[in-house]
Design an enzyme around this catalytic site. Structure first.
Site, PDB file in Angstrom:
ATOM      1  N   HIS A 179     -32.365 -12.519  16.657  1.00 27.55           N
ATOM      2  CA  HIS A 179     -31.555 -11.515  16.077  1.00 27.55           C
ATOM      3  C   HIS A 179     -32.219 -10.235  16.001  1.00 27.55           C
ATOM      4  CE1 HIS A 179     -27.891  -9.736  14.186  1.00 27.55           C
ATOM      5  NE2 HIS A 179     -28.885  -9.315  13.248  1.00 27.55           N
ATOM      6  N   ASP A 231     -17.667 -12.873   6.116  1.00 26.58           N
ATOM      7  CA  ASP A 231     -18.644 -11.516   6.191  1.00 26.58           C
ATOM      8  C   ASP A 231     -17.795 -10.400   6.774  1.00 26.58           C
ATOM      9  OD1 ASP A 231     -21.227 -10.091   6.681  1.00 26.58           O
ATOM     10  OD2 ASP A 231     -20.468 -10.333   8.529  1.00 26.58           O
ATOM     11  N   ARG A 273     -17.616  -3.266   1.481  1.00 25.32           N
ATOM     12  CA  ARG A 273     -18.873  -2.726   1.116  1.00 25.32           C
ATOM     13  C   ARG A 273     -19.103  -1.397   1.743  1.00 25.32           C
ATOM     14  NH1 ARG A 273     -22.643  -6.748   3.685  1.00 25.32           N
ATOM     15  NH2 ARG A 273     -24.429  -5.174   2.992  1.00 25.32           N
ATOM     16  N   SER A 295     -25.228 -11.502   4.805  1.00 30.44           N
ATOM     17  CA  SER A 295     -24.101 -11.135   5.808  1.00 30.44           C
ATOM     18  C   SER A 295     -24.563 -11.523   7.406  1.00 30.44           C
ATOM     19  CB  SER A 295     -24.051  -9.609   5.909  1.00 30.44           C
ATOM     20  OG  SER A 295     -23.583  -9.189   6.994  1.00 30.44           O
ATOM     21  N   LYS A 321     -23.620 -15.114   9.763  1.00 33.97           N
ATOM     22  CA  LYS A 321     -23.224 -15.255  11.028  1.00 33.97           C
ATOM     23  C   LYS A 321     -24.247 -15.953  12.080  1.00 33.97           C
ATOM     24  CE  LYS A 321     -22.904 -10.764  10.879  1.00 33.97           C
ATOM     25  NZ  LYS A 321     -22.737  -9.392  10.504  1.00 33.97           N
TER      26      LYS A 321
HETATM   27  N1  URA Z   1     -25.774  -5.970   9.581  1.00 35.37           N
HETATM   28  C1  URA Z   1     -25.051  -6.898   8.930  1.00 35.37           C
HETATM   29  O1  URA Z   1     -24.668  -7.571   9.886  1.00 35.37           O
HETATM   30  N2  URA Z   1     -24.581  -7.003   7.817  1.00 35.37           N
HETATM   31  C2  URA Z   1     -24.965  -6.052   6.908  1.00 35.37           C
HETATM   32  O2  URA Z   1     -24.634  -6.185   5.920  1.00 35.37           O
HETATM   33  C3  URA Z   1     -26.025  -4.973   7.423  1.00 35.37           C
HETATM   34  C4  URA Z   1     -26.171  -4.737   8.715  1.00 35.37           C
END
Ligand code: URA
Ligand code: CA
Length: 439
Positions: free
Chosen positions: A83, A162, A169, A184, A188
């Protein structure tokens, strides 16, 4: 009976929430029984008070389990996901996935689409004629078992908590909280089913984390989540003070991935691909020595095994593998024009944000989620920071399908470059590596 107001108060006063309290909060928010204003208040309390490591892991796992959890157990071997926190001209996934797979290490990768100044792997792949990014889960698994690698778009509902929390947010000034960012991202990743993760945390003017200390803090938090949730996680902190590769734009980045797999990639991009792939094959147990892993990875770039694997992946997903030998089969732009140096000197800056936004405005990226993108447009950089150029030399080439957008891009693209007679200090590409031992 739990009351949301008590949980907000508890966090407001700096105390740790238990697993069941976090579960109550996340579940209630996803099923609509907890309203935005209470969740927003809790987010703001987290923003100011932070969270404890085990608490962050509890939140992450609760979010991961809020939707589908991908089951990759039908794929033989250890599944390692990679990632990146997002950069400009970063086509590493398209090189690293076949490169790692060329060692027989299965790569089952779900990738995203681009938004704002950063591109997305799935958009890039769609510029290969015929390439399908939406495979059925069983076809995805079968392809990884047969070919060794598949890169697809997200299917199903991964971590819906999320998605909701991130939107909230975004409008409540609570994005910039390390526990919330880390949970977050990791929720995922965990929902996508891999056994181990390699994270590329970018730092610099074109990155989400502008300074190195924050990038290290985010990396450590995510490695800690990995440790607590029994998924080996390694992070590297890498530079995003200039675009990573030469191509910025979808087909231009496919072209660059192919060139990199042929051994002609931009030096910084190639180096990062080697490092990421080396960490991944080391985690997979191909070797226990980092230097040996790097040697092996370089070998599979040189002997074209990784390129052949990329070709096999393209063919398996319905794409035309002839693009590898004939780049003109990729979507092309109608206009191309060079950005020229207006003076002589060293290139001291190539603002990744400006370059990314220039490509986006040409149509390569999305200003919002509904934008339809143009796969053939973007920029190709001819230089990197530290290069010496003469007045009139080409700094970059702009590819456009619209005359007016071309004019705008030439001006904006040129503004990304700063030239000076003083040779600038060169920033490292990789600032450091964080493993479980560091947290
Ligand atoms: N990327 C994400 O997936 N989540 C965040 O909170 C910030 C950047
Ligand atoms: Ca270390």
């Amino acid at each position: 009976m739990m009351h949301v107001v008590d949980l907000i108060k508890k966090k407001r006063d700096g105390n740790r929430l238990s697993h069941s309290e976090l579960q109550f909060l996340v579940d209630g928010y996803v099923n609509g029984t907890i309203p935005d204003y209470q969740m927003a208040a809790w987010n703001m309390a987290v923003f100011f008070q932070g969270m404890e490591p085990e608490e962050i892991t509890d939140l992450t796992l609760t979010m991961a389990k809020s939707g589908d959890m991908l089951d990759l157990s039908a794929i033989n071997g250890m599944k390692i996901d990679k990632h990146s926190t997002g950069g400009v001209g970063d086509t590493t996934t398209l090189v690293v996935a076949p490169l790692v797979a060329s060692f027989g290490v299965p790569v089952a990768k779900m990738s995203g689409r681009g938004l704002g100044h950063t591109g997305g792997t799935i958009d890039k792949l769609e510029s290969i004629p015929g390439f399908k990014v939406d495979l059925k889960p069983e076809d995805f698994v079968n392809q990884v078992n047969d070919v060794g690698v598949s890169v697809v778009g997200q299917s199903g509902q991964l971590a819906p908590a999320d998605k909701l929390l991130y939107s909230l947010r975004d409008v409540t000034a609570t994005v910039e909280s390390i526990p919330l960012i880390a949970s977050s991202i990791m929720s995922k990743k965990i929902a996508a089913g891999a056994d181990a993760f390699v994270l590329d945390v970018k730092t610099g003017s074109g990155a989400f984390m502008k300074n190195q200390q924050d990038a290290v803090k985010l990396a450590k938090t995510m490695v800690q989540i990995g440790l607590h949730s029994k998924r080996t996680t390694v992070a590297i902190i890498t530079d995003m003070n200039q675009p990573l590769g030469r191509g910025i734009g979808n087909s231009l980045e496919i072209k660059e991935a192919i060139l990199t797999l042929q051994g002609y990639g931009a030096p910084r991009l190639t180096e990062l691909c080697i490092e990421l792939a080396a960490i991944m094959i080391e985690l997979a147990g191909i070797t226990s020595k980092s230097e040996r892993a790097r040697e092996l990875v370089k070998k599979n770039l040189m002997n074209k095994k990784a390129l052949v694997k990329f070709s096999e992946m393209i063919e398996a997903q319905g794409g035309n593998p002839s693009v590898i030998d004939d780049l003109s089969l990729l979507p092309q732009a109608s206009f191309r024009q060079d950005i020229l140096a207006t003076k002589t000197g060293y290139i001291t800056e190539i603002d990744p944000m400006e370059v990314g936004i220039t490509a986006m405005q040409l149509g390569a990226g999305r200003e919002n989620r509904d934008t339809v993108i143009d796969l053939g447009v973007g920029l190709e950089l001819k230089h990197q920071i530290g290069d010496f150029v003469n007045m009139g030399d080409t700094l970059a080439t702009v590819y456009a399908n619209d005359k007016r957008l071309l004019e705008d891009a030439l001006a904006r693209g040129a503004s990304a470059f700063v030239l000076d007679m003083k040779n600038p200090p060169l920033l490292p590409l990789i600032y450091g590596k964080i493993t479980a031992e560091d947290v």
